[in-house]
Design a protein around this motif. Structure first.
Motif, PDB file in Angstrom:
ATOM      1  N   THR A   1       0.967  -1.088   0.166  1.00  0.00           N
ATOM      2  CA  THR A   1      -0.017  -0.009   0.059  1.00  0.00           C
ATOM      3  C   THR A   1       0.839   1.342  -0.027  1.00  0.00           C
ATOM      4  O   THR A   1       1.875   1.111   0.553  1.00  0.00           O
ATOM      5  CB  THR A   1      -0.933   0.117   1.286  1.00  0.00           C
ATOM      6  OG1 THR A   1      -0.132  -0.065   2.400  1.00  0.00           O
ATOM      7  CG2 THR A   1      -1.951  -1.306   1.236  1.00  0.00           C
ATOM      8  N   ALA A   2       0.367   2.178  -0.529  1.00  0.00           N
ATOM      9  CA  ALA A   2       1.104   3.800  -0.475  1.00  0.00           C
ATOM     10  C   ALA A   2       0.002   4.387  -0.091  1.00  0.00           C
ATOM     11  O   ALA A   2      -1.183   4.421  -0.579  1.00  0.00           O
ATOM     12  CB  ALA A   2       1.426   3.989  -1.921  1.00  0.00           C
ATOM     13  N   LEU A   3       0.435   5.462   0.679  1.00  0.00           N
ATOM     14  CA  LEU A   3      -0.648   6.594   1.264  1.00  0.00           C
ATOM     15  C   LEU A   3      -0.553   7.872   0.188  1.00  0.00           C
ATOM     16  O   LEU A   3       0.304   8.583   0.203  1.00  0.00           O
ATOM     17  CB  LEU A   3      -0.254   6.845   2.556  1.00  0.00           C
ATOM     18  CG  LEU A   3      -1.125   7.840   3.553  1.00  0.00           C
ATOM     19  CD1 LEU A   3      -2.417   7.351   3.410  1.00  0.00           C
ATOM     20  CD2 LEU A   3      -0.612   8.232   4.927  1.00  0.00           C
ATOM     21  N   GLN A   4      -1.787   8.211  -0.076  1.00  0.00           N
ATOM     22  CA  GLN A   4      -2.029   9.563  -0.651  1.00  0.00           C
ATOM     23  C   GLN A   4      -2.502  10.418   0.444  1.00  0.00           C
ATOM     24  O   GLN A   4      -4.090  10.291   0.612  1.00  0.00           O
ATOM     25  CB  GLN A   4      -2.999   9.442  -2.041  1.00  0.00           C
ATOM     26  CG  GLN A   4      -2.968  10.839  -2.696  1.00  0.00           C
ATOM     27  CD  GLN A   4      -3.747  10.797  -3.779  1.00  0.00           C
ATOM     28  OE1 GLN A   4      -4.691   9.865  -3.871  1.00  0.00           O
ATOM     29  NE2 GLN A   4      -3.681  11.724  -4.697  1.00  0.00           N
ATOM     30  N   PRO A   5      -1.918  11.104   1.162  1.00  0.00           N
ATOM     31  CA  PRO A   5      -2.556  11.638   2.333  1.00  0.00           C
ATOM     32  C   PRO A   5      -3.553  12.728   2.136  1.00  0.00           C
ATOM     33  O   PRO A   5      -4.851  13.030   2.737  1.00  0.00           O
ATOM     34  CB  PRO A   5      -1.325  12.460   3.096  1.00  0.00           C
ATOM     35  CG  PRO A   5      -0.469  12.558   1.889  1.00  0.00           C
ATOM     36  CD  PRO A   5      -0.453  11.429   1.080  1.00  0.00           C
ATOM     37  N   THR A   6      -3.661  13.523   0.932  1.00  0.00           N
ATOM     38  CA  THR A   6      -4.436  14.246   0.138  1.00  0.00           C
ATOM     39  C   THR A   6      -4.794  14.095  -1.267  1.00  0.00           C
ATOM     40  O   THR A   6      -3.923  13.649  -1.965  1.00  0.00           O
ATOM     41  CB  THR A   6      -4.014  15.868   0.502  1.00  0.00           C
ATOM     42  OG1 THR A   6      -3.010  16.122  -0.294  1.00  0.00           O
ATOM     43  CG2 THR A   6      -3.945  16.232   1.920  1.00  0.00           C
ATOM     44  N   GLN A   7      -6.260  13.983  -1.509  1.00  0.00           N
ATOM     45  CA  GLN A   7      -6.645  13.374  -2.690  1.00  0.00           C
ATOM     46  C   GLN A   7      -6.345  14.857  -3.851  1.00  0.00           C
ATOM     47  O   GLN A   7      -7.280  15.494  -4.213  1.00  0.00           O
ATOM     48  CB  GLN A   7      -7.984  13.063  -2.827  1.00  0.00           C
ATOM     49  CG  GLN A   7      -8.036  11.780  -2.046  1.00  0.00           C
ATOM     50  CD  GLN A   7      -7.736  11.440  -0.695  1.00  0.00           C
ATOM     51  OE1 GLN A   7      -8.557  12.068   0.267  1.00  0.00           O
ATOM     52  NE2 GLN A   7      -6.635  10.806  -0.317  1.00  0.00           N
ATOM     53  N   ASN A   8      -5.075  14.585  -4.298  1.00  0.00           N
ATOM     54  CA  ASN A   8      -4.637  15.791  -5.260  1.00  0.00           C
ATOM     55  C   ASN A   8      -4.932  15.336  -6.903  1.00  0.00           C
ATOM     56  O   ASN A   8      -4.089  15.911  -7.651  1.00  0.00           O
ATOM     57  CB  ASN A   8      -3.416  16.118  -5.027  1.00  0.00           C
ATOM     58  CG  ASN A   8      -3.310  17.129  -3.769  1.00  0.00           C
ATOM     59  OD1 ASN A   8      -4.331  17.590  -3.227  1.00  0.00           O
ATOM     60  ND2 ASN A   8      -2.162  16.979  -3.138  1.00  0.00           N
ATOM     61  N   GLY A   9      -5.547  14.346  -6.977  1.00  0.00           N
ATOM     62  CA  GLY A   9      -5.609  13.761  -8.362  1.00  0.00           C
ATOM     63  C   GLY A   9      -5.142  12.497  -8.690  1.00  0.00           C
ATOM     64  O   GLY A   9      -4.298  12.014  -7.951  1.00  0.00           O
ATOM     65  N   THR A  10      -5.664  11.907  -9.925  1.00  0.00           N
ATOM     66  CA  THR A  10      -5.098  10.539 -10.331  1.00  0.00           C
ATOM     67  C   THR A  10      -3.563  10.708 -10.481  1.00  0.00           C
ATOM     68  O   THR A  10      -2.902   9.642 -10.079  1.00  0.00           O
ATOM     69  CB  THR A  10      -5.684  10.140 -11.293  1.00  0.00           C
ATOM     70  OG1 THR A  10      -5.801  11.091 -12.729  1.00  0.00           O
ATOM     71  CG2 THR A  10      -7.254   9.730 -11.205  1.00  0.00           C
ATOM     72  N   GLY A  11      -2.984  11.573 -11.087  1.00  0.00           N
ATOM     73  CA  GLY A  11      -1.593  11.760 -11.396  1.00  0.00           C
ATOM     74  C   GLY A  11      -0.729  11.569 -10.140  1.00  0.00           C
ATOM     75  O   GLY A  11       0.209  11.079  -9.894  1.00  0.00           O
ATOM     76  N   HIS A  12      -1.334  12.459  -9.136  1.00  0.00           N
ATOM     77  CA  HIS A  12      -0.678  12.512  -7.887  1.00  0.00           C
ATOM     78  C   HIS A  12      -0.692  11.037  -7.129  1.00  0.00           C
ATOM     79  O   HIS A  12       0.448  10.585  -6.604  1.00  0.00           O
ATOM     80  CB  HIS A  12      -1.063  13.439  -6.898  1.00  0.00           C
ATOM     81  CG  HIS A  12      -0.711  13.421  -5.434  1.00  0.00           C
ATOM     82  ND1 HIS A  12      -1.213  13.266  -4.564  1.00  0.00           N
ATOM     83  CD2 HIS A  12       0.578  14.177  -5.139  1.00  0.00           C
ATOM     84  CE1 HIS A  12      -0.425  13.430  -3.457  1.00  0.00           C
ATOM     85  NE2 HIS A  12       0.564  13.934  -3.832  1.00  0.00           N
ATOM     86  N   ALA A  13      -1.880  10.511  -7.363  1.00  0.00           N
ATOM     87  CA  ALA A  13      -1.869   9.178  -6.846  1.00  0.00           C
ATOM     88  C   ALA A  13      -0.861   8.099  -7.546  1.00  0.00           C
ATOM     89  O   ALA A  13      -0.393   7.249  -6.601  1.00  0.00           O
ATOM     90  CB  ALA A  13      -3.426   8.543  -6.774  1.00  0.00           C
ATOM     91  N   VAL A  14      -0.823   8.363  -8.400  1.00  0.00           N
ATOM     92  CA  VAL A  14      -0.131   7.428  -9.396  1.00  0.00           C
ATOM     93  C   VAL A  14       1.654   7.671  -8.950  1.00  0.00           C
ATOM     94  O   VAL A  14       2.407   6.587  -8.626  1.00  0.00           O
ATOM     95  CB  VAL A  14       0.017   7.550 -10.854  1.00  0.00           C
ATOM     96  CG1 VAL A  14       1.097   6.590 -11.476  1.00  0.00           C
ATOM     97  CG2 VAL A  14      -1.340   6.790 -11.180  1.00  0.00           C
TER      98      VAL A  14
END
Length: 486
Positions: free
Chosen positions: A76-89
């Motif tokens: 798992t990788a944590l995306q602390p704030t949802q800043n878009g799909t590019g940031h998530a990847v």
């Protein structure tokens, strides 16, 4: 991992899913026995990738706990704030690189965690197209009847090459007329993806990093951008509300039942039959209307289940019959009979040709071959041998208020109706027990146990205690009849 397998799969599972209107993270909602993300992970696993990483965010502790149980090998990788799909990847790639910042080599597949209808076959086609065409990125697309809300695939009018993906909210009127949409599923060259993500801007209506902008960046750099079109547009449908959740459940259930029927299973009424993705069948099994099969349930060859039956994590042997029954964690032997209106709780094991009949409840009970518990009985924490018969309205009294205790009934026993077996107690092979008995002591093999008070008749009681009643009048009339008429 095979030669053509992707290096990694990144599953985007960080979103809140506000339109679900639920305290449960969207990707943890279930259809057909698995969470939404669980279905995506199962399809991704068919690619045999080197690694799978799920990007989590909203209520990540719950999602991580679920993944630890369902797919413990998934990172798992944590995306602390949802800043878009590019940031998530980007967060996913950083986890794959182990924090070194190095680009991930080979093919990286990106999938969405809320697309439970996506199949391994479609992902393999995407991966194979990506490799065969030598693309920097290959997008999975589909033609849909209504493209509202989806990113549109913009192609070159001459070559047909993909030139851009435009989000619905950013699309022009002419672009919104396009029916080919982005599924949110991609195959990337890992190194090129890492480099392009560093160039993604946030000057859009949401101020987010769009993964779709990577396609334009790579194309402008002279790299090939291709597409793989899904054969069935329903596969790429994302789940955003409870209506779509129900629609996906219906579609997946139909898919599962169709596969079962083509494999030789008779489903009498598919419209009222529901199965989980983990259920298995053998040839010539029959499923009657109103049946729900859940978990790791297995239906053996020629067995019949239903109507109006719910089985969870239950195996039904060849030729068995299960009718109007609820069972959880039970084993039904070959040619056994269950129901109607029976309840088999965890730990119940019925042997070959055994019977749990009408209004019978069993829990943690082992029932031997040919043994019958025909009706109106509770058998809990018990072992019953072969070819015994348990009389109607029998109760295995297993709980003393503090602990559960075990009862053993041997083979070829005949126990009377309205018996109570107060555990711990043993009834030996070949023994009988009289109707109405409360068995509190062990019964030796071949013995008859009688544990009830002697009958006493009190003559004239009704006339004295209920004078003038209908019963008293009937008794008086009967007493006047000659013996030949009485």
């Amino acid at each position: 991992m095979s030669a053509n397998s992707p290096t990694a799969v990144v599953v985007l599972a960080a979103g809140e899913g506000t339109r679900m209107k639920s305290a449960l993270p969207k990707v943890l909602h279930e259809i057909c026995g698995r969470s939404l993300v669980g279905h995506v992970l199962a399809a991704s696993g068919e690619l045999d990738p080197g690694q799978i990483v799920a990007v989590v965010g909203h209520k990540h502790e719950e999602v991580e706990a679920h993944l630890a149980t369902f797919a413990p090998d998934v990172r798992t990788a944590l995306q602390p704030t949802q800043n878009g799909t590019g940031h998530a990847v980007r967060m996913g790639l950083e986890e794959l690189a182990g924090g070194t910042g190095s680009p991930v080599s080979g093919t990286v597949i990106v999938v969405c965690g809320d697309t439970p209808l996506l199949t391994g076959a479609t992902l393999r086609a995407l991966n194979d197209t990506h490799a065969a065409d030598g693309n920097a990125v290959t997008v999975l697309t589909a033609e849909v009847p209504d493209a509202t809300g989806y990113g549109r695939i913009v192609r070159d009018g001459v070559s047909g090459a993909v030139t851009a993906i435009v989000e619905h909210k950013d699309a022009s009127e002419s672009q919104r007329a396009i029916r080919e949409i982005n599924s949110g599923v991609f195959a990337f060259d890992g190194q090129l993806l890492t480099d392009a993500l560093g160039k993604v801007r946030t000057d859009n209506s949401q101020g987010e990093e769009y993964l779709t902008d990577v396609l334009g960046i790579l194309r402008e750099a002279g790299h090939r951008v291709g597409a793989s079109v899904a054969a069935d547009h329903r596969e790429i449908a994302g789940i955003n509300n409870r209506v779509q959740l129900a629609e996906a459940r219906r579609t997946l259930n139909d898919r599962l039942l169709t596969a079962a029927m083509l494999a030789g299973v008779t489903v009498v009424d598919p419209a009222t039959t529901w199965v989980d993705a983990t259920v298995s069948f053998e040839q010539d099994a029959v499923v009657h209307p109103g049946t729900q099969l859940q978990g790791a349930t297995h239906i053996g060859e020629g067995a019949e289940v239903g109507p109006n039956t719910r089985l969870k994590d239950t195996s039904v042997g060849a030729g068995a019959r299960v009718d109007n029954t609820v069972a959880d964690g039970a084993e039904v032997g070959e040619q056994a009979s269950v129901g109607p209106f029976a309840y088999l709780r965890p730990g119940t094991r019925l042997g070959t040709k055994a019977k749990a009949g009408t209004y019978v409840e069993m829990k943690n009970a082992s029932i031997g071959e040919g043994t019958k518990v025909p009706h109106l009985s509770y058998v809990g924490d018990a072992t019953i041998g072969e070819y015994s018969n348990i009389g109607a309205a029998s109760v295995f009294v297993n709980y003393d208020g503090e602990a559960k205790h075990h009862t053993t009934v041997g083979s070829h026993c005949k126990t009377g109706s309205d018996n109570m077996f107060v555990a711990p107690v043993t009834v030996g092979d070949g023994a009988y027990t009289a109707a109405g008995s409360v068995i509190t002591k062990d019964v030796p093999p071949g013995s008859l146990a009688v544990a009830r008070g002697q009958q006493r008749n009190i003559d004239g009681w009704v006339a004295r205690k209920r004078p003038g009643s209908a019963a008293a009048k009937a008794a008086e009339a009967a007493s006047r009849k000659p013996d030949s008429e009485a």
